[in-house]
Design an enzyme around this catalytic site. Structure first.
Site, PDB file in Angstrom:
ATOM      1  N   GLU A  55       0.816  -1.217   0.000  1.00  0.00           N
ATOM      2  CA  GLU A  55       0.000   0.000   0.000  1.00  0.00           C
ATOM      3  C   GLU A  55       0.851   1.268   0.000  1.00  0.00           C
ATOM      4  O   GLU A  55       0.445   2.290  -0.556  1.00  0.00           O
ATOM      5  CB  GLU A  55      -0.961   0.015   1.191  1.00  0.00           C
ATOM      6  N   PHE A 117     -11.322  -7.580  14.087  1.00  0.00           N
ATOM      7  CA  PHE A 117     -10.242  -8.020  13.204  1.00  0.00           C
ATOM      8  C   PHE A 117      -9.958  -6.936  12.157  1.00  0.00           C
ATOM      9  O   PHE A 117     -10.863  -6.461  11.480  1.00  0.00           O
ATOM     10  CB  PHE A 117     -10.617  -9.333  12.516  1.00  0.00           C
ATOM     11  N   GLN A 118      -8.731  -6.562  12.031  1.00  0.00           N
ATOM     12  CA  GLN A 118      -8.271  -5.519  11.090  1.00  0.00           C
ATOM     13  C   GLN A 118      -8.953  -4.175  11.310  1.00  0.00           C
ATOM     14  O   GLN A 118      -9.141  -3.401  10.375  1.00  0.00           O
ATOM     15  CB  GLN A 118      -8.417  -5.984   9.631  1.00  0.00           C
ATOM     16  N   LYS A 167     -17.604  -1.015   6.199  1.00  0.00           N
ATOM     17  CA  LYS A 167     -18.037  -2.045   5.241  1.00  0.00           C
ATOM     18  C   LYS A 167     -19.550  -1.985   5.041  1.00  0.00           C
ATOM     19  O   LYS A 167     -20.042  -2.148   3.923  1.00  0.00           O
ATOM     20  CB  LYS A 167     -17.611  -3.422   5.762  1.00  0.00           C
ATOM     21  N   MET A 480      24.302   9.103   1.666  1.00  0.00           N
ATOM     22  CA  MET A 480      24.221  10.419   2.303  1.00  0.00           C
ATOM     23  C   MET A 480      24.583  10.325   3.790  1.00  0.00           C
ATOM     24  O   MET A 480      25.279  11.185   4.326  1.00  0.00           O
ATOM     25  CB  MET A 480      22.815  11.007   2.122  1.00  0.00           C
TER      26      MET A 480
END
Lengths: 566, 179
Positions: A55, A117-118, A167, A480
């Site tokens: 993502e 969940f999630q 949802k 760097m």
């Protein structure tokens, strides 16, 4: 049976995106966002979905897509880990003011706050790094939420916004209608430019002997590169750019005097402290630009123009702070101002630039001995692509080299992570840039460290056959940080030395052509092969291990203490 | 720059999460909020934040700008104490036998406090004023065995003429207009 005229919240999201002229979405499916993806299955003709491999990649790609197209980026992710994986990308877009609409799914509203969940509190998590966000828990809130999201993302100072959709809201049926938003009472799209500000600015310019114009990212965001060009053509005021303002002006414009900041050009940094007037246009005096702020531009009056009022007087006190749209400002002032900068002052820049050319640029771009240097590769590619490519960089030495040695001419042709300095930005941003400009050559300059942070996006490049040219400058170091360790930590290279995989072989595993070049005599030919190759290509360039980026303003030093070599 | 006590007033839409957006502006700069009051205004849907913070003027200006920058904030301004009239309200719960035994009437009169409720075993006293005033009364009531003490955040009104009234009355009635 679905009642007549009713559609689900999920379908409403997609229809609303189409109404906002969206045609590409970057994303990754998951549990909570399944209703949205199910509806997307039927909308392939209108909405192209780019399936990334993580993502974070979707967020960076959507940002780069927005930058090269001038459209709004759109990004989908599921609840929980899908959403949290976006955060680096959202933050990056926020610090660089890029309009991206993030849509994250959420657990059903009945489960909110139950540690389902999630489930994760994405609204709270994204609050400090979005311009605006909201949660939607029923379908009929969707059209207004999306209309507001696009309005806030694209107007004023642009930025990322996020809508978190449960949802059940995606599945709920409702009567859909959509209208874009025209105005919001709490929010001013375009501050009014008043005559007094223009008159005061004209007076300050007219009495100045040593004016210096700073062109920042706001000029690109405000679509004002032509207006800037007209202003410069009329006044010949020396014009320096910030990193993100790099492509506001073509580098062969006679008024262009280089880049500001820590690894910017010698002349504009030194002469910042000689100027008697600074016109700061759409830039924000970042600490990497100002160096020691207590010894910054003390001889200059400062005119600061920005569309974001909170930027005015934030880091540097302005003698004249103008809260305005940059395009209007340049239009108005160019029309009324009669001024031509002094040739002697302009020459001071050329004289100092010669020093940099001699001490730094020649050695970096045209070396005859030693290992290949990043600068020479970039300068060769600049010539070979007719300065017409879109350059994407990762972060670190590769980024500074890319910005310094590609000779930009087109607006929005440098995509780089400015404010956040996100290693791993490069590869997914190159994906977004190529999707947005399929016919342009997209060059990615990255390092062996940053490439390995998001290298899974090779899968995306392979899947969509995106002809990105990936140039990995491999010095087996986090370059760097190593440079700082060399300069300030007595060469104690703590955890910056990194063995690397066989990058071309990695590319081959993804069906991508590639090769390694380590000898100067093979460089030209290899670059030609890469550019001629029809499709994506990965070129690993073995470069000088302990090469440094110069000039440099050491931390805590003033801009005019910039040094050309160690 | 020297630190001083400032009062920041902001008007905003009444949306979920806006309080959080405002407070993180302070958190991020390591500023502690001394008091915070949020309530509805006379205009439906518009809320008023009154935030008291100790900081330098420089920081207060920047923080106020950041608050006003939020897309759903209508206006934000900062004041020093001399610019505003401000109050907190305090409630004191005292056991009834102490209130009867000692001369509570004299305390109420001297401190301009009010008796607002009487129950079988306690009474509730109310006082409005500045922190120093309500604190002083607390000290006086201490021997009365205070069962509970609570003090509100600050509310304030500016000494400038018509500031809020004009501004809110000029606002469009609808939060947003569609095409």
């Amino acid at each position: 049976m679905e009642p007549k005229n009713k559609i689900t919240g999920a379908e409403a999201i997609l229809l609303s995106l189409i109404k906002e002229n969206v045609d590409v979405i970057f994303g990754y499916p998951g549990g909570a966002i399944m209703p949205l993806y199910d509806k997307l299955f039927d909308k392939n003709n209108e909405l192209k979905h780019i399936l990334v491999r993580h993502e974070q990649g979707a967020a960076h790609a959507a940002q780069a897509y927005a930058q090269v197209t001038g459209k709004t980026g759109v990004c989908f992710a599921t609840s929980g880990p899908g959403a949290t994986n976006l955060l680096t990308g959202i933050t990056n877009a926020n610090l660089d003011s890029i309009p991206v609409v993030f849509i994250t799914a959420q657990v059903p509203s009945s489960l909110l706050g139950t540690d389902a969940f999630q489930e994760t509190d994405m609204v709270s998590l994204s609050m400090p790094v979005t311009k605006w966000n909201c949660q939607v828990t029923c379908a009929d809130e969707i059209p207004d939420a999306i209309a507001k999201a696009f309005f806030f993302a694209t107007t004023g100072r642009p930025g990322p916004v996020l809508i978190d959709v449960t949802k059940d809201a995606q599945n709920e049926l409702f009567e859909y209608s959509y209208k874009k938003i025209k105005s919001i009472r709490s929010y001013c799209i375009k501050p009014e430019l008043n005559d007094k500000d223009i008159n005061d600015a004209i007076q300050l310019i007219q009495i100045s002997k040593k004016p210096l114009l700073f062109a920042g990212h706001g000029i690109l965001l405000g679509n004002a590169t032509n207006e800037l060009k007209n202003f410069i053509a009329k006044t010949k005021i020396p014009t320096a750019v910030t990193l993100l303002g790099k492509t506001t002006v073509s580098e062969d414009d006679t008024a262009y005097v280089g880049m500001l900041g820590m690894h910017g050009n010698y002349a504009p940094n030194i002469l910042t402290n000689e100027a008697d007037l600074i016109i700061a246009a759409g830039m924000r005096f970042d600490d990497r630009v100002t160096g020691d702020i207590n010894r910054y531009a003390k001889k200059a009056k400062i005119i600061h123009i920005d569309i974001d009022k909170a930027e005015l007087n934030k880091n540097v006190k302005a003698d004249l702070a103008i809260h305005a749209d940059i395009k209007c400002f340049f239009n108005e002032i160019t029309a009324s101002l009669n001024y031509l900068s002094d040739e002697k002052w302009r020459n001071e820049f050329y004289v100092l630039h010669e020093k940099e050319e001699d001490k730094v640029i020649k050695k970096e771009c045209f070396p005859e001995i030693g290992k290949i240097r990043a600068g020479e590769v970039i300068r060769l590619l600049s010539d070979k692509t007719g300065r017409d490519a879109i350059v994407v960089t990762d972060v670190g030495q590769n980024q500074m080299m890319g910005a310094r040695y590609y000779q930009f001419k087109n607006p929005n042709s440098l995509i780089t992570s400015g404010g956040l300095g996100t290693m791993g930005f490069g590869l997914p941003a190159a994906v977004g840039a190529q999707v947005g400009q399929p016919d342009k050559t997209v060059l990615l300059f990255t390092g062996d460290g940053g490439f390995q942070m998001t290298s899974q996006e090779l899968g995306t490049i392979f899947q969509y056959n995106l002809p990105v040219k990936i140039i990995i400058f491999n010095n087996n170091f986090l370059g760097m940080v190593r440079q700082w360790q060399q300069l300030f930590n007595d060469r104690r290279y703590a955890e910056t030395n990194m063995p690397t995989p066989d990058f071309p072989m990695m590319a081959k595993a993804f069906g991508i052509e590639g090769c390694v070049v380590s000898e100067r005599e093979n460089l030209n030919k290899t670059l030609d092969t890469m550019l001629k190759h029809n499709g994506p290509y990965l070129l690993e360039v073995k470069i000088e291990k302990e090469a440094n980026v110069f000039p440099m303003i050491y931390p805590g030093k003033a801009v005019d203490e910039i040094i050309l070599e160690n | 720059m020297e630190k001083e006590l400032y009062t920041i007033t902001a008007f905003s839409e009444n949306h979920i999460g806006l309080l959080n957006r405002i407070t993180i502006i302070f958190t991020r700069r390591h500023l502690n909020i001394e008091s915070l009051t949020v309530s509805s205004t006379e205009m439906k849907g518009i809320h008023r934040f009154t935030i008291v913070v100790e900081a330098s003027l420089d920081l207060i200006e920047r923080v106020t700008n950041q608050i006003e920058k939020l897309p759903e904030v209508l206006r934000a301004a900062w004041y020093v104490n001399d610019d505003i009239v401000y109050r907190e309200i305090a409630l004191y719960k005292i056991p009834i036998n102490y209130a009867i035994d000692r001369n509570i009437e004299q305390v109420l009169r001297e401190y301009n406090a009010r008796l607002v409720d009487i129950q079988n075993d306690f009474v509730i006293i109310e006082k409005t004023g500045h922190v120093e005033d309500t604190e002083k009364l607390y000290d006086v009531l201490k021997p009365y065995k205070i069962l509970q003490f609570v003090r509100s955040g600050r509310i304030s009104i500016s000494k400038h003429k018509k500031e809020l009234a004009t501004y809110l009355s000029e606002l469009p009635i609808n939060e947003y207009i569609k095409e």
